[in-house]
Design a protein around this motif. Sequence first.
Motif, PDB file in Angstrom:
ATOM      1  N   CYS A  41      40.469  36.958  30.713  1.00 42.19           N
ATOM      2  CA  CYS A  41      39.801  35.654  30.650  1.00 42.19           C
ATOM      3  C   CYS A  41      38.403  35.761  31.240  1.00 42.19           C
ATOM      4  O   CYS A  41      38.212  36.397  32.280  1.00 42.19           O
ATOM      5  CB  CYS A  41      40.615  34.621  31.437  1.00 42.19           C
ATOM      6  SG  CYS A  41      39.842  33.013  31.592  1.00 42.19           S
TER       7      CYS A  41
ATOM      8  N   ALA B  19      36.556  32.932  31.910  1.00 42.93           N
ATOM      9  CA  ALA B  19      36.176  31.618  32.446  1.00 42.93           C
ATOM     10  C   ALA B  19      35.568  31.797  33.835  1.00 42.93           C
ATOM     11  O   ALA B  19      35.937  32.715  34.567  1.00 42.93           O
ATOM     12  CB  ALA B  19      37.388  30.699  32.500  1.00 42.93           C
TER      13      ALA B  19
ATOM     14  N   HIS C 182      46.146  28.847  28.134  1.00 41.28           N
ATOM     15  CA  HIS C 182      45.470  29.197  29.392  1.00 41.28           C
ATOM     16  C   HIS C 182      44.052  28.633  29.413  1.00 41.28           C
ATOM     17  O   HIS C 182      43.631  28.007  30.394  1.00 41.28           O
ATOM     18  CB  HIS C 182      45.460  30.728  29.511  1.00 41.28           C
ATOM     19  CG  HIS C 182      44.710  31.273  30.685  1.00 41.28           C
ATOM     20  ND1 HIS C 182      45.337  31.789  31.794  1.00 41.28           N
ATOM     21  CD2 HIS C 182      43.372  31.410  30.927  1.00 41.28           C
ATOM     22  CE1 HIS C 182      44.429  32.200  32.667  1.00 41.28           C
ATOM     23  NE2 HIS C 182      43.219  31.988  32.161  1.00 41.28           N
ATOM     24  N   GLU C 183      43.307  28.830  28.318  1.00 41.73           N
ATOM     25  CA  GLU C 183      41.913  28.369  28.295  1.00 41.73           C
ATOM     26  C   GLU C 183      41.838  26.842  28.278  1.00 41.73           C
ATOM     27  O   GLU C 183      40.929  26.249  28.879  1.00 41.73           O
ATOM     28  CB  GLU C 183      41.177  28.959  27.089  1.00 41.73           C
ATOM     29  CG  GLU C 183      41.127  30.487  27.069  1.00 41.73           C
ATOM     30  CD  GLU C 183      40.581  31.106  28.341  1.00 41.73           C
ATOM     31  OE1 GLU C 183      39.853  30.428  29.088  1.00 41.73           O
ATOM     32  OE2 GLU C 183      40.918  32.281  28.612  1.00 41.73           O
TER      33      GLU C 183
ATOM     34  N   HIS D 187      42.111  25.627  31.695  1.00 39.82           N
ATOM     35  CA  HIS D 187      40.788  25.595  32.352  1.00 39.82           C
ATOM     36  C   HIS D 187      39.992  24.365  31.924  1.00 39.82           C
ATOM     37  O   HIS D 187      39.352  23.710  32.742  1.00 39.82           O
ATOM     38  CB  HIS D 187      39.980  26.843  31.983  1.00 39.82           C
ATOM     39  CG  HIS D 187      40.417  28.101  32.658  1.00 39.82           C
ATOM     40  ND1 HIS D 187      40.689  28.175  34.000  1.00 39.82           N
ATOM     41  CD2 HIS D 187      40.593  29.360  32.166  1.00 39.82           C
ATOM     42  CE1 HIS D 187      41.025  29.428  34.309  1.00 39.82           C
ATOM     43  NE2 HIS D 187      40.989  30.166  33.210  1.00 39.82           N
TER      44      HIS D 187
ATOM     45  N   HIS E 203      42.355  29.519  38.066  1.00 43.39           N
ATOM     46  CA  HIS E 203      43.342  30.590  38.234  1.00 43.39           C
ATOM     47  C   HIS E 203      44.007  30.430  39.599  1.00 43.39           C
ATOM     48  O   HIS E 203      43.370  29.927  40.537  1.00 43.39           O
ATOM     49  CB  HIS E 203      42.652  31.963  38.197  1.00 43.39           C
ATOM     50  CG  HIS E 203      42.053  32.301  36.873  1.00 43.39           C
ATOM     51  ND1 HIS E 203      40.806  32.864  36.739  1.00 43.39           N
ATOM     52  CD2 HIS E 203      42.528  32.160  35.612  1.00 43.39           C
ATOM     53  CE1 HIS E 203      40.536  33.059  35.460  1.00 43.39           C
ATOM     54  NE2 HIS E 203      41.562  32.635  34.753  1.00 43.39           N
TER      55      HIS E 203
ATOM     56  N   TYR F  96      47.502  35.893  35.375  1.00 44.77           N
ATOM     57  CA  TYR F  96      47.158  36.977  34.459  1.00 44.77           C
ATOM     58  C   TYR F  96      48.384  37.821  34.100  1.00 44.77           C
ATOM     59  O   TYR F  96      48.260  38.965  33.669  1.00 44.77           O
ATOM     60  CB  TYR F  96      46.078  37.869  35.082  1.00 44.77           C
ATOM     61  CG  TYR F  96      44.656  37.366  34.863  1.00 44.77           C
ATOM     62  CD1 TYR F  96      44.396  36.184  34.177  1.00 44.77           C
ATOM     63  CD2 TYR F  96      43.566  38.096  35.345  1.00 44.77           C
ATOM     64  CE1 TYR F  96      43.105  35.743  33.992  1.00 44.77           C
ATOM     65  CE2 TYR F  96      42.272  37.658  35.155  1.00 44.77           C
ATOM     66  CZ  TYR F  96      42.042  36.472  34.480  1.00 44.77           C
ATOM     67  OH  TYR F  96      40.753  36.039  34.287  1.00 44.77           O
TER      68      TYR F  96
HETATM   69 ZN   LIG Z   1      41.356  32.087  32.879  1.00 48.49          ZN
END
Ligand SMILES: [Zn+2]
Length: 511
Positions: free
Chosen positions: A30, A32, A173-174, A177, A183, A285
Amino acid sequence: MRSSLFTVLFCTISFAGICQEPAKEELYPCGAPAGVSDFMEKYQKNPWLYAQPESGDTLWVAVQVHLLAKDSGAGRIPWDRLLAAFCRLNQDFAESRIQFYMKEPWNLLNNTGWHTHSTIPQGIDMMMTNNAEGALNAYFVSDPAGNCGYNLPYGGVAVAHGCAGPDDHTWAHEIGHALNLPHPFIGWEGKTYNYNNPTPQVLAYDYTYFHDTLDTQVPAPLDTALVEFVSGANCTVAADRICDTKPDYLSYRWNCNPATQMSSVKQKDPSDVDFYSDGTLFMSYADDACQNRFSAEQISVMRATLANEKADWVTPVMLQQPVTALPAQVEPVMGQSQPVTGARLIWKSVPNATHYVVQASRIPSFGYKELDIVTADTFAVCGSLTANKTYYWRVKPFNYRHACQPFTAAETFFTNPSSRTGEPDADGWRCFPSVISDESVITLETPPSWAGNGIRICVFDMAGKPLFSGETDCREKMQIEISGLPAWPGGTYQLIAVSESGVKRQTLVKQ
Ligand SMILES: [Zn+2]
């Protein structure tokens, strides 16, 4: 649309190299930005100041998908793969009672520099140029700057083709965010945890990556983070500030232990209490096999975000009912014969389906597809196929809210052996290829009897609307460059050539 007529004396055939898309294993999980968003920081301190939706309410969230291809139109995510990823996304969010629907139409973009972008600022340019209002914007690209995905605050999410599929959780997951979830391992980015070293109480971390590029838009970033204790003593101020996500110091893709769904890497907190990371959290993760949930507090943060900061993404009611049936394939079935060019596939509509993915292939596994289109119709027309062969075809119904129905079982047809593709007809007419991409050069060979005449060439869409027409002197062999045909909706066109001596036609299918 840009079109032109011209003749060529020589034909050069070039083969594009087989372009491998980056696989999940080659990408960083990721990209981000690290840190706690401004909203998250304020909400976490005083959650009672923020509206929270009724616990039983489902929040329907608009998503605008942008599907990137190269300049040539090649390399877009396959339609069925996008739909499988979308089905998975709503399954991943089911427990949170947040559900997504795709805005119509999908935005098809051809831009090699965005399709594979090596830096986040290129992704910022892509998003600032194309974002739709009133929706979460999601970009599907081949390579989002070396990551499986990333979220740009106030921009959108980017997801790699290789990390989007029926068993991938990168999209969830994104979006986590985008709905203000950090995270669980804030402060450990770029560091490799080592059990043999004492665990510090405070970590410094680099937040400048995005700060330089979105200077006025990123909430004030942190530059230090408290390390979370197993006891939960500092959970409201440490790491992600969320107490029901336990300590996790692993900032790289890690495999979880299938028996425990925890990390196999043992860690210890600053007071030397041992623990393992929780592999079930989408925001960790851990590899995709273990990820299956957002925590209760994470869900509260996301729902509060939608009720306050992102209220313009939310629609109060479900707009489309689920698709629960599969269409009956009418014809051709059981090996019925079909013409080599213009084979017509017909099925019956099913309740609530607004669109269908239609595929035809000579391979039962559909590993290579001669036809792969999305249509709102209940028929599709194939371009030129190979004569004297069995073809398999199948249909997948969906609407922009529900895409979890599978394909039908494959039906078969057999192409007519009496004509072979690529050969001129009895008059000497030939037009190829019939399957075209965004910028295709079509070769016409005209009947000798047309020599000396003018020729008019027109391309129509299936509704009969002319998209292109041009006139020239008839030559034995000529080429037409066609670009900019609308790819959506429908991808089937008719090319008609008219001279004083006759009329010829060819079905064109845009992939
Ligand atoms: Zn992430």
